[in-house]
Motif scaffolding. Structure first.
Motif, PDB file in Angstrom:
ATOM      1  N   MET A   1       0.961  -1.177  -0.190  1.00  0.00           N
ATOM      2  CA  MET A   1       0.078   0.025  -0.160  1.00  0.00           C
ATOM      3  C   MET A   1       1.044   1.284  -0.011  1.00  0.00           C
ATOM      4  SD  MET A   1      -3.417   1.048   1.222  1.00  0.00           S
ATOM      5  CE  MET A   1      -3.818   2.715   1.735  1.00  0.00           C
ATOM      6  N   SER A   2       0.574   2.010  -1.056  1.00  0.00           N
ATOM      7  CA  SER A   2       1.422   3.189  -1.093  1.00  0.00           C
ATOM      8  C   SER A   2       1.006   4.450   0.029  1.00  0.00           C
ATOM      9  CB  SER A   2       1.349   3.852  -2.437  1.00  0.00           C
ATOM     10  OG  SER A   2       1.254   5.232  -2.568  1.00  0.00           O
ATOM     11  N   THR A   3       1.873   4.897   0.605  1.00  0.00           N
ATOM     12  CA  THR A   3       1.650   5.960   1.721  1.00  0.00           C
ATOM     13  C   THR A   3       1.198   7.232   1.242  1.00  0.00           C
ATOM     14  OG1 THR A   3       3.824   6.204   2.261  1.00  0.00           O
ATOM     15  CG2 THR A   3       2.462   4.573   3.592  1.00  0.00           C
ATOM     16  N   SER A   4       1.554   7.623   0.147  1.00  0.00           N
ATOM     17  CA  SER A   4       1.664   9.138  -0.386  1.00  0.00           C
ATOM     18  C   SER A   4       0.356   9.048  -1.110  1.00  0.00           C
ATOM     19  CB  SER A   4       2.975   9.510  -1.556  1.00  0.00           C
ATOM     20  OG  SER A   4       2.676   8.667  -2.473  1.00  0.00           O
ATOM     21  N   VAL A   5      -0.224  10.648  -1.083  1.00  0.00           N
ATOM     22  CA  VAL A   5      -1.530  10.512  -1.747  1.00  0.00           C
ATOM     23  C   VAL A   5      -1.255  11.326  -3.090  1.00  0.00           C
ATOM     24  CG1 VAL A   5      -3.591  11.892  -1.617  1.00  0.00           C
ATOM     25  CG2 VAL A   5      -2.626  11.106   0.397  1.00  0.00           C
ATOM     26  N   ASN A   6      -1.747  10.636  -4.006  1.00  0.00           N
ATOM     27  CA  ASN A   6      -1.873  11.412  -5.545  1.00  0.00           C
ATOM     28  C   ASN A   6      -2.892  12.390  -5.465  1.00  0.00           C
ATOM     29  OD1 ASN A   6       0.064   9.115  -6.930  1.00  0.00           O
ATOM     30  ND2 ASN A   6      -1.308   7.944  -5.735  1.00  0.00           N
ATOM     31  N   ASP A   7      -2.418  13.104  -6.363  1.00  0.00           N
ATOM     32  CA  ASP A   7      -3.312  14.214  -6.984  1.00  0.00           C
ATOM     33  C   ASP A   7      -4.287  13.735  -7.665  1.00  0.00           C
ATOM     34  OD1 ASP A   7      -2.583  16.139  -5.257  1.00  0.00           O
ATOM     35  OD2 ASP A   7      -1.180  17.063  -6.509  1.00  0.00           O
ATOM     36  N   LEU A   8      -3.774  12.728  -8.686  1.00  0.00           N
ATOM     37  CA  LEU A   8      -4.719  12.570 -10.005  1.00  0.00           C
ATOM     38  C   LEU A   8      -4.530  10.987 -10.104  1.00  0.00           C
ATOM     39  CD1 LEU A   8      -4.471  14.775 -12.966  1.00  0.00           C
ATOM     40  CD2 LEU A   8      -6.134  14.846 -11.010  1.00  0.00           C
ATOM     41  N   LEU A   9      -5.698  10.381 -10.335  1.00  0.00           N
ATOM     42  CA  LEU A   9      -5.534   8.917 -10.928  1.00  0.00           C
ATOM     43  C   LEU A   9      -6.346   8.902 -12.335  1.00  0.00           C
ATOM     44  CD1 LEU A   9      -5.229   5.801 -11.352  1.00  0.00           C
ATOM     45  CD2 LEU A   9      -7.598   5.633 -10.091  1.00  0.00           C
ATOM     46  N   VAL A  10      -5.596   8.859 -13.378  1.00  0.00           N
ATOM     47  CA  VAL A  10      -6.122   9.171 -14.737  1.00  0.00           C
ATOM     48  C   VAL A  10      -6.489   7.732 -15.230  1.00  0.00           C
ATOM     49  CG1 VAL A  10      -5.545  10.004 -17.151  1.00  0.00           C
ATOM     50  CG2 VAL A  10      -4.461  11.169 -15.099  1.00  0.00           C
ATOM     51  N   LEU A  11      -7.491   7.523 -15.797  1.00  0.00           N
ATOM     52  CA  LEU A  11      -7.879   6.089 -16.380  1.00  0.00           C
ATOM     53  C   LEU A  11      -8.138   6.365 -17.731  1.00  0.00           C
ATOM     54  CD1 LEU A  11     -11.103   5.408 -13.852  1.00  0.00           C
ATOM     55  CD2 LEU A  11      -8.657   4.342 -13.913  1.00  0.00           C
ATOM     56  N   GLY A  12      -7.308   5.530 -18.633  1.00  0.00           N
ATOM     57  CA  GLY A  12      -7.214   5.483 -20.131  1.00  0.00           C
ATOM     58  C   GLY A  12      -5.960   6.218 -20.483  1.00  0.00           C
ATOM     59  N   GLY A  13      -5.068   5.273 -21.412  1.00  0.00           N
ATOM     60  CA  GLY A  13      -3.865   5.632 -21.902  1.00  0.00           C
ATOM     61  C   GLY A  13      -3.934   5.922 -23.451  1.00  0.00           C
ATOM     62  N   GLY A  14      -5.193   6.665 -23.776  1.00  0.00           N
ATOM     63  CA  GLY A  14      -5.000   7.054 -25.213  1.00  0.00           C
ATOM     64  C   GLY A  14      -4.344   8.554 -24.914  1.00  0.00           C
ATOM     65  N   VAL A  15      -4.328   9.063 -26.095  1.00  0.00           N
ATOM     66  CA  VAL A  15      -3.474  10.470 -26.215  1.00  0.00           C
ATOM     67  C   VAL A  15      -4.124  11.529 -25.054  1.00  0.00           C
ATOM     68  CG1 VAL A  15      -4.582  11.733 -27.990  1.00  0.00           C
ATOM     69  CG2 VAL A  15      -2.196  11.871 -27.544  1.00  0.00           C
ATOM     70  N   THR A  16      -5.364  11.497 -24.875  1.00  0.00           N
ATOM     71  CA  THR A  16      -5.834  12.338 -23.932  1.00  0.00           C
ATOM     72  C   THR A  16      -5.326  12.097 -22.629  1.00  0.00           C
ATOM     73  OG1 THR A  16      -7.908  12.403 -25.450  1.00  0.00           O
ATOM     74  CG2 THR A  16      -7.975  13.640 -23.500  1.00  0.00           C
ATOM     75  N   GLY A  17      -5.675  10.807 -22.262  1.00  0.00           N
ATOM     76  CA  GLY A  17      -5.111  10.384 -20.701  1.00  0.00           C
ATOM     77  C   GLY A  17      -3.820  10.866 -20.460  1.00  0.00           C
ATOM     78  N   LEU A  18      -3.268  10.505 -21.585  1.00  0.00           N
ATOM     79  CA  LEU A  18      -1.478  10.555 -21.418  1.00  0.00           C
ATOM     80  C   LEU A  18      -1.074  12.038 -21.302  1.00  0.00           C
ATOM     81  CD1 LEU A  18      -0.570   7.971 -24.158  1.00  0.00           C
ATOM     82  CD2 LEU A  18      -0.293   7.601 -21.906  1.00  0.00           C
ATOM     83  N   ALA A  19      -1.733  12.837 -22.110  1.00  0.00           N
ATOM     84  CA  ALA A  19      -1.450  14.216 -22.105  1.00  0.00           C
ATOM     85  C   ALA A  19      -1.802  15.032 -20.632  1.00  0.00           C
ATOM     86  CB  ALA A  19      -1.888  14.832 -23.426  1.00  0.00           C
ATOM     87  N   ILE A  20      -2.831  14.359 -20.039  1.00  0.00           N
ATOM     88  CA  ILE A  20      -3.123  14.892 -18.735  1.00  0.00           C
ATOM     89  C   ILE A  20      -2.132  14.617 -17.898  1.00  0.00           C
ATOM     90  CG2 ILE A  20      -5.008  14.806 -17.008  1.00  0.00           C
ATOM     91  CD1 ILE A  20      -6.936  14.385 -19.479  1.00  0.00           C
ATOM     92  N   ALA A  21      -1.622  13.224 -17.863  1.00  0.00           N
ATOM     93  CA  ALA A  21      -0.791  12.894 -17.230  1.00  0.00           C
ATOM     94  C   ALA A  21       0.466  13.683 -17.199  1.00  0.00           C
ATOM     95  CB  ALA A  21      -0.576  11.346 -17.003  1.00  0.00           C
ATOM     96  N   ARG A  22       0.752  13.789 -18.438  1.00  0.00           N
ATOM     97  CA  ARG A  22       2.033  14.514 -18.590  1.00  0.00           C
ATOM     98  C   ARG A  22       2.195  15.884 -18.035  1.00  0.00           C
ATOM     99  NH1 ARG A  22       3.141  17.951 -23.320  1.00  0.00           N
ATOM    100  NH2 ARG A  22       5.547  18.234 -23.268  1.00  0.00           N
ATOM    101  N   LEU A  23       0.914  16.465 -18.232  1.00  0.00           N
ATOM    102  CA  LEU A  23       0.869  18.198 -17.741  1.00  0.00           C
ATOM    103  C   LEU A  23       0.859  17.869 -16.458  1.00  0.00           C
ATOM    104  CD1 LEU A  23       0.705  21.081 -18.404  1.00  0.00           C
ATOM    105  CD2 LEU A  23      -1.799  20.860 -18.723  1.00  0.00           C
ATOM    106  N   ALA A  24       0.091  17.088 -15.661  1.00  0.00           N
ATOM    107  CA  ALA A  24      -0.170  17.033 -14.256  1.00  0.00           C
ATOM    108  C   ALA A  24       1.317  16.858 -13.694  1.00  0.00           C
ATOM    109  CB  ALA A  24      -1.065  16.303 -13.701  1.00  0.00           C
ATOM    110  N   ALA A  25       2.052  15.894 -13.968  1.00  0.00           N
ATOM    111  CA  ALA A  25       3.202  15.463 -13.693  1.00  0.00           C
ATOM    112  C   ALA A  25       4.410  16.623 -13.874  1.00  0.00           C
ATOM    113  CB  ALA A  25       3.923  14.196 -14.432  1.00  0.00           C
TER     114      ALA A  25
END
Ligand SMILES: Cc1cc2nc3c(=O)[nH]c(=O)nc-3n(C[C@H](O)[C@H](O)[C@H](O)COP(=O)(O)OP(=O)(O)OC[C@H]3O[C@@H](n4cnc5c(N)ncnc54)[C@H](O)[C@@H]3O)c2cc1C
Length: 486
Positions: free
Chosen positions: A1-25
């Motif tokens: 169990m990871s102890t740190s809290v994530n800001d986002l869990l993105v569901l979907g690895g198409g270009v939209t989800g990937l770009a969201i994960a990229r900008l947030a990261a």
């Protein structure tokens, strides 16, 4: 169990989800992305391969959409110059066409104007002789000339991977073949406890996130209802956001001398011939399907294959004597609208249901803008900052070139690009699926590499190559059967 809290869990690895994960990261947020299948398994590897504003949207008066997409055409080209190639397109003009020379000239001038300084090179009008000098294979009968303009042809599959690798380099954790199985809000912490299951091993990962982003393309209505059912048990299903539509392409040996072609088909739809990897991609169709699409909805239908074959032969007569080498289809996650799918808006929509944000619609070309819009809304909920894109100085990371040996290519894609199957390697990491043997010899060379890396025994290795060969055989049979009756 990871102890740190994530800001986002993105569901979907198409270009939209990937770009969201990229900008947030890149903004320094802790982010996890879970893709149920492989990266780019949905629409993001089934496109016409165009980074474009969309000439036909001018007819619908969608000038701001076209301007935004043209500006993105240039930015994305700069981000990944080896995956995005400026290409000249011809729009042949014939006697009796709905769009005559004056209207075409006005449309191309407006297209260049909306591109501003981003226009690769301006349009010109060619007479029939000049058009035939550029593309001798064009149907000559009734040809009056052509408009010649610029757009950009991209490698959709490898661009997805480049965006994913950039997101990972910025700190995003990317999990493929992983699905959400539970989500429980923790009101005291203002977070959601989530369980994700790796589909192959069944291994479950638990984590905590503040928000969930649903970027699951044509599956977004179902995902939204499922996640809301987990977060607010008993709540009614939300209204649908999608009007999904299937689009099919045929792949031919090169039909042109390197130009793209755009024309209005007999029924008024736009038909593209796009030069890509030494082949011609011919598309596309628009067939409304259900939300979420069934497996059958995602497969090309015989009447679409016949339609594309007959329309391309009207444009380039030699195509009638050439057999297509491949066919592919994908489902556009179009935002629901009153219009039919052909006229439906390509703009995106975002719905916010408490801690769940759903994004649908848009185009591949505008993936950065969609990501920005969503991440800005998430930032408001999280009281976080978004660091604006600096996409002018930081090109995306590159894969090995197609010229690398099959074995080296497979090693690299398994180690660094989440590849876990022959389809991932041949279809979504390279252009080997466009080789004369459709990637069969590459697949045979890559299977032992996969087996070694993933610990497969001989029977699992045989299953994988059998599956690849059977899928290829089915595709070729479908093409043969559809075209036998043309
Ligand atoms: C035929 C066709 C031609 C096109 N041509 C162009 C073009 O030339 N230029 C252009 O700009 N645009 C084009 N588009 C539009 C473009 O492809 C899409 O707008 C874009 O790729 C959508 O990306 P996405 O990430 O939103 O969806 P997708 O790429 O479909 O990604 C959604 C992902 O979510 C995953 N998923 C589903 N359910 C779950 C779940 N429960 N949990 C986790 N993951 C899940 C899927 O496996 C999939 O990988 C075209 C589309 C089609 C179909």
């Amino acid at each position: 169990m990871s102890t740190s809290v994530n800001d986002l869990l993105v569901l979907g690895g198409g270009v939209t989800g990937l770009a969201i994960a990229r900008l947030a990261a890149r903004s320094g947020w802790p982010v996890v992305l879970a893709e149920r299948d492989d990266i780019g398994h949905g629409a993001s590897t089934a496109t016409s391969h165009m980074l474009h504003g969309g000439l036909r949207y001018l007819e619908h008066g969608r000038f701001s959409l076209v301007r935004e997409a043209l500006s993105e055409r240039m930015t994305v080209s700069r981000l990944a110059p080896s995956l995005a190639r400026p290409t000249r397109f011809l729009v042949p003009l014939r006697k009796g066409d709905r769009v005559g020379p004056l209207r075409l000239r006005a449309a191309l001038a407006l297209y260049d104007l909306l591109a501003g300084r981003a226009a690769p090179s301006p349009y010109v009008m060619a007479d029939a002789r000049q058009a035939l000098a550029l593309e001798p294979g064009l149907e000559r009968e009734g040809l009056r000339g052509a408009g010649v303009y610029s757009d950009v042809v991209m490698d959709d599959a490898r661009l997805n991977i480049a965006v994913a690798r950039d997101a990972q380099a910025a700190g995003a954790r990317i999990l493929t073949r992983t699905e959400l199985v539970a989500a429980r809000p923790d009101a005291s912490r203002g977070t959601i406890h989530v369980e994700l299951r790796e589909r192959g091993s069944g291994e479950v990962t638990s984590l905590e996130t503040r928000l969930i982003v649903n970027a699951t393309g044509a599956w977004s209505d179902r995902t939204r209802a499922t996640v809301l059912g987990m977060l607010q048990p008993g709540a009614p299903d939300p209204p649908r956001m999608l009007k999904p539509s299937r689009g099919t392409h045929l792949v031919y040996p090169a039909l042109t001398q390197g130009h793209g072609l755009v024309t209005l088909a007999a029924d008024g739809r736009v038909l593209f011939v796009v030069p890509f990897a030494g082949r011609s991609l011919v598309g596309t169709t628009e067939v409304e399907v259900q939300s979420p699409p069934s497996d059958a909805d995602r497969r090309p239908h015989a009447d679409e294959i016949r339609y594309l074959a007959s329309e391309v032969a009207r444009l380039v007569p030699a195509a009638a004597r050439v057999h297509p080498i491949a066919v592919y289809a994908g489902v556009r996650p179009l935002a629901a609208a009153e219009e039919g799918v052909g006229e439906a808006s390509r703009e995106h929509r975002i719905a916010i249901d408490g801690a769940l944000l759903t994004i649908v619609g848009g185009k591949y070309t505008t993936f950065r803008r969609m990501a920005e819009d969503l991440v800005v809304r998430a930032a408001a909920l999280l009281k976080r900052e978004v660091i604006p894109h600096d996409d002018y100085s930081d090109p995306l990371p590159l894969s090995l070139p197609d010229s690398a040996s099959d074995e080296a290519f497979a090693e690299h894609a398994i180690q660094h690009e989440w590849a876990r199957s022959l389809d991932d390697l041949v279809r979504r990491r390279s252009t080997r699926w466009l080789a004369n043997d459709r990637g069969l010899s590459a697949a045979r060379a890559m299977t032992p590499v996969l087996a070694r890396a993933l610990g497969w025994d001989a029977s699992r290795e045989k299953d994988e190559i059998d599956r690849f060969e059977n899928a290829l055989r089915d595709e070729l049979m479908m093409l043969d059967r559809a075209l036998a009756t043309r």
